[in-house]
Design an enzyme around this catalytic site. Sequence first.
Site, PDB file in Angstrom:
ATOM      1  N   HIS A   7      -5.134  15.078  -7.876  1.00 27.81           N
ATOM      2  CA  HIS A   7      -5.577  13.589  -8.332  1.00 27.81           C
ATOM      3  C   HIS A   7      -4.587  13.149  -9.629  1.00 27.81           C
ATOM      4  CE1 HIS A   7      -8.603  12.500  -5.530  1.00 27.81           C
ATOM      5  NE2 HIS A   7      -8.918  13.689  -5.718  1.00 27.81           N
TER       6      HIS A   7
ATOM      7  N   ASP B 179       0.890  -1.258  -0.040  1.00 27.34           N
ATOM      8  CA  ASP B 179       0.161   0.010  -0.193  1.00 27.34           C
ATOM      9  C   ASP B 179       0.799   1.365   0.051  1.00 27.34           C
ATOM     10  OD1 ASP B 179      -3.063   0.881   0.783  1.00 27.34           O
ATOM     11  OD2 ASP B 179      -1.585   2.166   1.722  1.00 27.34           O
TER      12      ASP B 179
ATOM     13  N   ASN C   1      -2.718  12.817  -2.914  1.00 26.32           N
ATOM     14  CA  ASN C   1      -3.791  13.505  -3.471  1.00 26.32           C
ATOM     15  C   ASN C   1      -4.160  15.050  -3.167  1.00 26.32           C
ATOM     16  OD1 ASN C   1      -4.416  11.601  -5.497  1.00 26.32           O
ATOM     17  ND2 ASN C   1      -5.784  10.519  -4.315  1.00 26.32           N
TER      18      ASN C   1
ATOM     19  N   GLU D 267      -5.087   2.419  -3.616  1.00 28.50           N
ATOM     20  CA  GLU D 267      -3.644   2.380  -3.686  1.00 28.50           C
ATOM     21  C   GLU D 267      -2.903   1.102  -3.233  1.00 28.50           C
ATOM     22  OE1 GLU D 267      -5.488   3.872  -1.790  1.00 28.50           O
ATOM     23  OE2 GLU D 267      -4.683   4.473   0.216  1.00 28.50           O
TER      24      GLU D 267
ATOM     25  N   ASP E 158      -2.524   9.955  -9.575  1.00 29.67           N
ATOM     26  CA  ASP E 158      -2.580   8.942 -10.723  1.00 29.67           C
ATOM     27  C   ASP E 158      -1.272   8.655 -11.223  1.00 29.67           C
ATOM     28  OD1 ASP E 158      -5.113   8.770 -10.467  1.00 29.67           O
ATOM     29  OD2 ASP E 158      -5.713  10.229 -12.298  1.00 29.67           O
TER      30      ASP E 158
END
Lengths: 332, 176
Positions: free
Chosen positions: A200, A187, A195, A230, A204
Amino acid sequence: MKGEFRSESVEREGSPPSAELAGRVVRAVEEALKLPHPAPADEALLRDVEGLDSLLEEIAALREFSLAMARGELDYGARHRGVVIGALKGLQANLRHLTWQAQRIASGDLDVRVNFLGQFSEAFNSMTDQLKGTLREKDRLAARYKDLSDHDPLTGLYNRSAFQEEAARLLTDELFRERSSALIMSDIDHFKRINDSFGHQCGDEVLRRVSGLYRVGLRQEDIVCRYGGEEFLILAPGISAGVARGIAQRLGDAVREMRIVWEGSPVAVTASFGVCALPPLGQDGFTLRFLREHVQIADLNLYRAKHGGRDQVVGGDCDDADAGAECCGPEN
Amino acid sequence: MAGERQYEFSWDFIGDIAQGRPNLGNMTRIEVYRLFQYTLRDVLEQSYGTEEADRLLYRAGFLAGTELCKKFVGRCESLEEFVKKVEALLIDLKIGVLRIEEMQRDTARFVLTVAEDLDCSGLPEAGHAVCNYDEGFIAGVLEFQTGRPFRVREVDCWCTGDRTCRFEAALAGETV
């Protein structure tokens, strides 16, 4: 010779002249060939014409065969011989062969070809070519859709359901089914913060870069999927949890060393890992429950890694693969 | 058989045609093939009678079918694939146009035709079938792939007025 008229037998006294008799014979033959229901040539006069009976019988056989062919009765067995019936048998043979070829196509063989039947061959072969092209395109699209449905569009990694399918395939493969394997759950640390701080699109980008690192950092036989937001799940078949722990540590190092600059600012990224041993498949073989139970343990180890301060690996410190979940479970 | 055999079939008898016929090459006319077959047949019939001559031709055809498959086709995964290869080979070698009409897998019965046949197409009507060599040839071909003995019978022939030769094949011992 067959079909020769015995003129001496019909030119006896009181009998009609040969021309008249010949005319009656011609009419009988004509009727046999043309009328739907010819009357039998049973005139006493005609009975004396040698060979006429057998000629009319052959014509009748020809009529029956022609009608059977017109009705599509391809199994009709013609007993008579000769060029005309022979030609019809040739047509029958071609049609029976086409039936066979069509059956081959129905069974999936699209490489069949028909030769020497003129325009029909061209049309038939063109049809199979078209069919082949259509099926090829269908297969291409099916593969494309399968690819789309199996992969996460952002990272290109397997999605969860495709991972399960691949895991089942790998763990039941004779190369791995009797060996221990390992699961690694990973993770990205503080992903929400990334973010929130950088947007965002930056998030990404981080997901894409981490995915890329995992892809190149694993062996060819390992599989990895984007398990959730994630979160990533890795199956490393045929290795112990201890070896998997080493892999997870290398991946963690690679993530930490990764340099991402977003709109001029460096983005620090780390990841946490939970490792779990997968014992060889038992008598039940592969089940989703088996996978889920071990994913849960890897997830619990990941949870421990998070609570232990992140950017670390938990699980796999005991290298006893046979011990399986117990070795790498949260209670350890 | 007394004494050592001299002519047990081997592809050596076909020879190195490129070396042996540098100018004439490996083609000849059908007339030559038929001249060979029907003069041989004439002598066989005179020596052994019609039935035995037919049987000898059948046996020779069987050997040819087997050897040809051994050399040019090989055993295939499926009967369908094998048939396709044999069809292509017979066209390639200009032996004839083989067409399957029926294949009953459970009973191993086949109906097939050979059009433009090397042995008989164009011959005058004789009132009886003449392709005993082809019968044996097909039996050899089928046995090569299946490993089971077949009996093949010609039911229609150019020489019976038909325009294609039709053969029925069944496992040996069963009625064709």
